[in-house]
Design an enzyme around this catalytic site. Structure first.
Site, PDB file in Angstrom:
ATOM      1  N   TYR A  98      52.266  30.232  -9.734  1.00  0.00           N
ATOM      2  CA  TYR A  98      51.807  29.303  -8.708  1.00  0.00           C
ATOM      3  C   TYR A  98      51.499  27.949  -9.344  1.00  0.00           C
ATOM      4  CZ  TYR A  98      51.374  33.439  -5.782  1.00  0.00           C
ATOM      5  OH  TYR A  98      51.646  34.582  -5.073  1.00  0.00           O
ATOM      6  N   ASN A 125      55.528  32.030   3.898  1.00  0.00           N
ATOM      7  CA  ASN A 125      56.983  31.896   3.935  1.00  0.00           C
ATOM      8  C   ASN A 125      57.541  32.820   5.023  1.00  0.00           C
ATOM      9  OD1 ASN A 125      59.748  31.893   3.423  1.00  0.00           O
ATOM     10  ND2 ASN A 125      59.567  33.163   1.599  1.00  0.00           N
ATOM     11  N   CYS A 133      59.891  34.290  -2.292  1.00  0.00           N
ATOM     12  CA  CYS A 133      58.467  34.202  -2.604  1.00  0.00           C
ATOM     13  C   CYS A 133      58.000  35.351  -3.493  1.00  0.00           C
ATOM     14  CB  CYS A 133      57.646  34.130  -1.321  1.00  0.00           C
ATOM     15  SG  CYS A 133      57.990  35.429  -0.127  1.00  0.00           S
ATOM     16  N   HIS A 134      58.766  36.434  -3.558  1.00  0.00           N
ATOM     17  CA  HIS A 134      58.393  37.563  -4.414  1.00  0.00           C
ATOM     18  C   HIS A 134      58.534  37.212  -5.900  1.00  0.00           C
ATOM     19  CE1 HIS A 134      62.752  37.909  -3.873  1.00  0.00           C
ATOM     20  NE2 HIS A 134      62.787  38.570  -5.017  1.00  0.00           N
ATOM     21  N   GLU A 160      65.820  43.209  -9.303  1.00  0.00           N
ATOM     22  CA  GLU A 160      66.446  42.040  -9.917  1.00  0.00           C
ATOM     23  C   GLU A 160      66.480  42.116 -11.442  1.00  0.00           C
ATOM     24  OE1 GLU A 160      64.992  38.277  -8.458  1.00  0.00           O
ATOM     25  OE2 GLU A 160      64.943  39.002  -6.388  1.00  0.00           O
TER      26      GLU A 160
END
Length: 176
Positions: A98, A125, A133-134, A160
């Site tokens: 962040y 979001n 956003c993850h 991912e």
């Protein structure tokens, strides 16, 4: 008119929202801020756009980086849209903090932006996954603040191939 449909994924059902040209929402069932903000009127129905989104989701959940992006058009304040635009720059399989997002926005706008304000925008979001956003973690690499829940965030990052949630020391892709 906004149209809605649902679609099953390996991690749960999602609701898709679109205006005919752009995806305006993608929410996991039960997530915070579900279907927010949806204007009136809405109707359940199919759009050609939803076929593209389902194809994107199929590629993504097969463990691959989609090589195309359906058009997205989330509704929000200018600040939130600026944060969501930065989220779109985070590469598949990469995480940022962040604080890194706040630093990038501060550089862009010339006005100090707090990580907390960024976190609020990230949490709201409306187009999960496609606006990733993850891929945002705490400054120490901890999994924090995912509207779909931390177990889902961990599953998406594992899908991912993220092996470390420590953010990169530098995130040049945010400053392009």
């Amino acid at each position: 008119m906004i149209y809605l449909t649902t679609y099953p994924t390996p991690v749960g059902r999602v609701t898709l929202a679109g205006d005919g040209n752009r995806l305006t929402g993608l929410w996991f069932e039960g997530q915070r801020h579900f279907a927010s903000p949806l204007p009136d009127p809405v109707a359940y129905g199919e759009l050609p756009l939803f076929d593209d989104v389902r194809r994107w989701l199929t590629v993504y959940f097969a463990g691959h980086r989609p090589d195309f992006m359906p058009p997205v058009g989330p509704t929000g304040t200018p600040f939130r849209r600026a944060v969501w635009k930065l989220l779109g720059r985070i590469p598949y399989g990469t995480v940022v903090s962040y604080g890194q997002l706040a630093e990038a926005l501060t550089r862009t706008t010339g006005t100090r932006v707090s990580p907390r304000a960024v976190g609020n925008a990230v949490g709201h979001n409306p187009v999960s996954l496609l606006i990733p956003c993850h891929r945002v973690v705490g400054s120490d690499g901890s999994l924090t603040g995912y509207a779909g829940g931390l177990p889902l965030k961990a599953r998406l990052l594992a899908l991912e191939g993220v092996t470390s949630t420590l953010p990169p020391a530098e995130a040049p892709f945010l400053f392009d």
